[in-house]
Design an enzyme around this catalytic site. Sequence first.
Site, PDB file in Angstrom:
ATOM      1  N   GLU A  19       0.801  -1.239   0.000  1.00 26.14           N
ATOM      2  CA  GLU A  19       0.000   0.000   0.000  1.00 26.14           C
ATOM      3  C   GLU A  19       0.829   1.283   0.000  1.00 26.14           C
ATOM      4  O   GLU A  19       0.538   2.221   0.744  1.00 26.14           O
ATOM      5  CB  GLU A  19      -0.965  -0.007   1.188  1.00 26.14           C
ATOM      6  CG  GLU A  19      -1.863  -1.238   1.213  1.00 26.14           C
ATOM      7  CD  GLU A  19      -2.842  -1.261   2.400  1.00 26.14           C
ATOM      8  OE1 GLU A  19      -2.745  -0.396   3.275  1.00 26.14           O
ATOM      9  OE2 GLU A  19      -3.701  -2.156   2.429  1.00 26.14           O
TER      10      GLU A  19
ATOM     11  N   GLU B 233      -6.017 -11.472  -0.189  1.00 24.02           N
ATOM     12  CA  GLU B 233      -6.959 -10.886   0.782  1.00 24.02           C
ATOM     13  C   GLU B 233      -8.413 -10.910   0.296  1.00 24.02           C
ATOM     14  O   GLU B 233      -9.150  -9.943   0.476  1.00 24.02           O
ATOM     15  CB  GLU B 233      -6.521  -9.456   1.140  1.00 24.02           C
ATOM     16  CG  GLU B 233      -5.079  -9.403   1.608  1.00 24.02           C
ATOM     17  CD  GLU B 233      -4.613  -8.019   2.058  1.00 24.02           C
ATOM     18  OE1 GLU B 233      -5.455  -7.184   2.415  1.00 24.02           O
ATOM     19  OE2 GLU B 233      -3.386  -7.792   2.048  1.00 24.02           O
TER      20      GLU B 233
HETATM   21  C1  XIL Z   1      -5.673  -6.287   8.548  1.00 22.23           C
HETATM   22  C2  XIL Z   1      -5.979  -7.442   9.467  1.00 22.23           C
HETATM   23  O1  XIL Z   1      -6.921  -8.279   8.852  1.00 22.23           O
HETATM   24  C3  XIL Z   1      -6.510  -6.928  10.774  1.00 22.23           C
HETATM   25  O2  XIL Z   1      -6.644  -7.984  11.705  1.00 22.23           O
HETATM   26  C4  XIL Z   1      -5.554  -5.894  11.344  1.00 22.23           C
HETATM   27  O3  XIL Z   1      -6.127  -5.307  12.493  1.00 22.23           O
HETATM   28  C5  XIL Z   1      -5.252  -4.806  10.328  1.00 22.23           C
HETATM   29  O4  XIL Z   1      -4.779  -5.398   9.148  1.00 22.23           O
HETATM   30  N1  XIL Z   1      -4.714  -4.659   3.883  1.00 22.23           N
HETATM   31  C6  XIL Z   1      -3.709  -5.509   4.234  1.00 22.23           C
HETATM   32  C7  XIL Z   1      -3.881  -6.391   5.406  1.00 22.23           C
HETATM   33  O5  XIL Z   1      -2.712  -5.601   3.537  1.00 22.23           O
HETATM   34  O6  XIL Z   1      -2.682  -6.629   6.065  1.00 22.23           O
HETATM   35  C8  XIL Z   1      -4.886  -5.849   6.354  1.00 22.23           C
HETATM   36  O7  XIL Z   1      -5.102  -6.809   7.371  1.00 22.23           O
HETATM   37  C9  XIL Z   1      -6.175  -5.519   5.643  1.00 22.23           C
HETATM   38  C10 XIL Z   1      -5.938  -4.457   4.619  1.00 22.23           C
END
Ligand code: XIL
Length: 460
Positions: free
Chosen positions: A266, A373
């Site tokens: 990101e 994700e």
């Molecule tokens: C999120 C996790 O799912 C949560 O448990 C944590 O509190 C915050 O991070 N983008 C990403 C992930 O790359 O690492 C994130 O994961 C969600 C958004």
Amino acid sequence: MKMGKICNWIFYVIVCFITLSLTSCASDDNGNDASGVLAPVAQEATDISLTSFKANWDNVFRASEYVLDVSTTNDFSSFVDGFNNLSINQLSQSVTGLMSNTTYYYRVRAVVSGVISGNSNIVSAETNTEFPDDITLKSATENNFFVGVAVSEARTNISSYDEIYMREFSSITAENDMKMASIFTGIDNTGAIIYDWSKVDALVDYAETNNLNVHGHTLIWHRSLPQALENFSGTDQEFEDLIEQYITDVLTRYQGKINSWDVVNEAIDDDPNVQWRDTVFLQRMGEDYVEKCFAFARAADPDIKLFYNDYNMTFDATKRGKVLDLVDQLLLENIIDGVGYQMHIDYNFPSTQQIQDATDELVAKDVLIHFAELDVKVNAANDLTELTEERAMAQSQRVKEVVEIFNAIPQSKKYAITVWGLKDDDTWLIPENNGRPEWPLLFDDSFDKKSSYQGFLEGL
Ligand code: XIL
């Protein structure tokens, strides 16, 4: 006069002939109707699953196409979405996005030289009640690509979780345990990094014992910043040295055990006019910090697959353009191997076409592709207090489309699809974070497969 009588007589014969032929057409029990086109004979449904079946029918001589109706009632007073007058130019059609344990009816018409026949016989098909147990996500994707799941160390070595991880998945990603704030716990008084490897070690051992791939997530992310770096009082060069040290230490410690990493997560800004997100890494290391991090990682181990990962890539074309430019630049230096599109999507957004287009643009680059994700929100409008069957089916259809798009990527570029959690109540999209309930994953709170699970299988 005589001539006139003969004419009348001929006229009478012709009229009778026409009338007789029309009557015989209409009552023809071979399936002909007034159109003169023979209606097809519909055959039993095949390939019946929880949410789909295949409708079949026989060939009609010289038919250029067939027209299919599917209904939940045998009087066809309403139609299954998308299956009313559907034109098809083959002798079967998959009917998908259906409810489980439900009876459907179908009928078909043939089109010959633009003329449509009457309806065929009506065939009924009942979708299954049970998920198939002879096929799993893992078995259906074997040797093709990884199916990953986000895990935590705390949710391993618990039999209900372990059983599904091992049965269904070929890869794991730590949802949080491999992020910088969880590993980099401080800096000692000699200036060295203090590490806590415990959770990473445990997950890597778990994966090794259970024959699971590990995709590392994520070395550098502005939202997982160790306190010690946030408040770092040293020089910019010292900051950069720590970052290099960190990346090198993590990669070398798990060499041969974690074969791919999201190096930077990101980094691109959402504002179309801004290239880089404003983070401590940008401030301390400059505009080429992403490049530097990838170079550190490549130097630590040239065999580890290095990924850039970001969100909104499927529908924000401007952001995607910036990311793909970055990818081009990293490719020139041979310091990137793959790109992760975070798939935090909705059941009805973005469009399938947008996801397809975004994927095509990535396929044009020489990189591995990770649909990372994956979770599919169904309640963005906050109109649900529980997951309805109808919305679950729409979610299933969405998962199917995403998997289909991924599966159509050239084989050499498919890396993995990773779902962001195992079951609905494990999701990060809990009401406290998300403002409303969600059911975004493939398994329900009781570890049971959802329709979305079936959608994944159907996409393959
Ligand atoms: C999120 C996790 O799912 C949560 O448990 C944590 O509190 C915050 O991070 N983008 C990403 C992930 O790359 O690492 C994130 O994961 C969600 C958004």
